[in-house]
Design an enzyme around this catalytic site. Sequence first.
Site, PDB file in Angstrom:
ATOM      1  N   HIS A 198     -12.068 -11.168  33.031  1.00 55.22           N
ATOM      2  CA  HIS A 198     -13.062 -12.231  32.754  1.00 55.22           C
ATOM      3  C   HIS A 198     -13.864 -11.986  31.481  1.00 55.22           C
ATOM      4  CE1 HIS A 198     -12.639 -11.683  37.197  1.00 55.22           C
ATOM      5  NE2 HIS A 198     -12.380 -12.978  37.141  1.00 55.22           N
ATOM      6  N   ASP A 235       7.818  31.650  35.318  1.00 57.26           N
ATOM      7  CA  ASP A 235       9.149  31.847  35.892  1.00 57.26           C
ATOM      8  C   ASP A 235      10.163  32.174  34.794  1.00 57.26           C
ATOM      9  OD1 ASP A 235      11.667  31.685  37.080  1.00 57.26           O
ATOM     10  OD2 ASP A 235      10.909  30.372  38.649  1.00 57.26           O
ATOM     11  N   HIS A 250      19.159  28.100  32.311  1.00 58.10           N
ATOM     12  CA  HIS A 250      19.303  27.690  30.906  1.00 58.10           C
ATOM     13  C   HIS A 250      20.380  28.497  30.163  1.00 58.10           C
ATOM     14  CE1 HIS A 250      15.792  25.283  31.555  1.00 58.10           C
ATOM     15  NE2 HIS A 250      14.968  26.298  31.664  1.00 58.10           N
ATOM     16  N   ASP A 270      15.435  21.875  33.802  1.00 53.85           N
ATOM     17  CA  ASP A 270      14.285  22.182  34.656  1.00 53.85           C
ATOM     18  C   ASP A 270      14.011  21.040  35.625  1.00 53.85           C
ATOM     19  OD1 ASP A 270      13.633  24.710  33.715  1.00 53.85           O
ATOM     20  OD2 ASP A 270      12.446  23.929  32.056  1.00 53.85           O
ATOM     21  N   HIS A 290      14.336  32.255  35.909  1.00 52.22           N
ATOM     22  CA  HIS A 290      15.338  31.181  35.872  1.00 52.22           C
ATOM     23  C   HIS A 290      15.954  30.996  34.480  1.00 52.22           C
ATOM     24  CE1 HIS A 290      12.312  28.758  33.841  1.00 52.22           C
ATOM     25  NE2 HIS A 290      13.189  27.788  33.685  1.00 52.22           N
TER      26      HIS A 290
HETATM   27  S1  FES Z   1     -14.609  -8.954  33.785  1.00 53.71           S
HETATM   28 FE1  FES Z   1     -14.012  -9.440  35.813  1.00 53.71          FE
HETATM   29  S2  FES Z   1     -12.849  -7.761  36.437  1.00 53.71           S
HETATM   30 FE2  FES Z   1     -13.529  -7.223  34.488  1.00 53.71          FE
HETATM   31 FE   FE2 Z   2      13.011  26.208  32.346  1.00 51.54          FE
END
Ligand code: FES
Ligand code: FE2
Length: 449
Positions: free
Chosen positions: A103, A204, A212, A366, A207
């Site tokens: 709004h 870790d 890898h 990963d 691994h």
């Molecule tokens: S102006 Fe109405 S929800 Fe932000």
């Molecule tokens: Fe890794």
Amino acid sequence: MGDFDALINTKDGIQSRRIFHDQAIYDLEMERIFARCWLFLTHESLIPNTGDYITTKMGQDNVIVVRQQSGKVRAFVNSCSHRGARVCAAEAGNTRSFVCSYHGWAYGIDGSLQGVPLEKEVYNNQLDKSSHGLVEVALVDNFCGFIYGCFDPQAPSLREYLGEAAWYLEAWMGAPGGTELIGPPSRSILYCNWKTPGENFIGDMYHVGWTHASSTQVLFSQSPLMALQGNASLPAPAEVMGMHFTSRGGHGAAITYGGRGGIYTTARENEMLLAWLAAQTPKVAERLGEVRAKFYNSAWDGTIFPNNSFLVGPNTFKVWLPRGPGAIEALTWTWVEKDMPKELKRIIARNMNQTFGTAGMLESEDADNMESMTQSNDGLVTRRGTLNAQMGLGREREDVVMPGVVSDAMINELSHRGFYRYYQEMLVAESWDELRANSSKWKKAHLER
Ligand code: FES
Ligand SMILES: [Fe+2]
């Protein structure tokens, strides 16, 4: 939900598999961890000017982080005070105001409600604008240019929260000329629990040689990590290759001695980085001492509790944003030193994307493990079981130079145990006062066998 002492056995390094799946545990994590801990937001280098902003999440809350006229950085919940729509849809930019898309309520960069369409006609000028600003994140601070926020005004300062980890982190976050993140971050969705990447990155190294094996062969032809391939043997005793630390607050890392300059793809590029490191290391030594100069020149994988991980070497910086117990959004930046030559920054960013970017080779490997770790704990019977993080148990110690608790081996699960010890503490503790009271006792408790 039961007793949390039954979820984590801190003494023996055992964790319940339920922590990766139960919705009730996840909800408590949001309340006790993400609404109380310091969480990474952005870096000074990404919002240098008045009105520069980024949007991100703290836990599951959307936030805007914005540079004020005074130079200070503040953060606000990205939700309008009217009916709750978002007031900023962009990921980053520069603005003088945030205008709600629903709004049209307009907020200043200080979060105050400045403009309400048809204020006189529809509100008869009776709307109290001063009480309808954006909700502010209680604490925002930075450590070596890395900006963190915390929803809980009772929390300790960022420096105190980082505990002994701050001493280590200064070795690279506090690089002589400063650091910067290359943004905006790349983003990916992974179907894993937020703790699985955190525990993988916290240290870790086990691994790396297995998961890898082939990508290290293709990408890291000169890396000391090459020697780990197939997890068949170590090239040297584990103690010689590096170490682990854990600190108050559950932070930790594995540090691989001398590894930083090895993680580059071609000899020419490596020479450029090695020359840079050779020039900078004495400056780090002068400012921070020999031990941290050695760390500066090393490869790291670490996690700042709860969900902020990094690598030194592939220069990756990550945040794991939780999206329910079984999913995360991963944000990935490249970090570089501010005064590096442009060409070196470009090489590092390219290397980071090849390895740990969204489609990086090591990242994909990963991700497969992280998703399988989470999804395989889905079953009712599976969840009754436990997980083991006992590697190096009983070998942790205090050191005269290095703070926190350390262990003399880079392939280790000391930092996993520190992470889950603090995780449990956060879930159980009613307040920061209770956590503070434990601070003097944590090290002794950790070292106790
Ligand atoms: S102006 Fe109405 S929800 Fe932000
Ligand atoms: Fe890794």
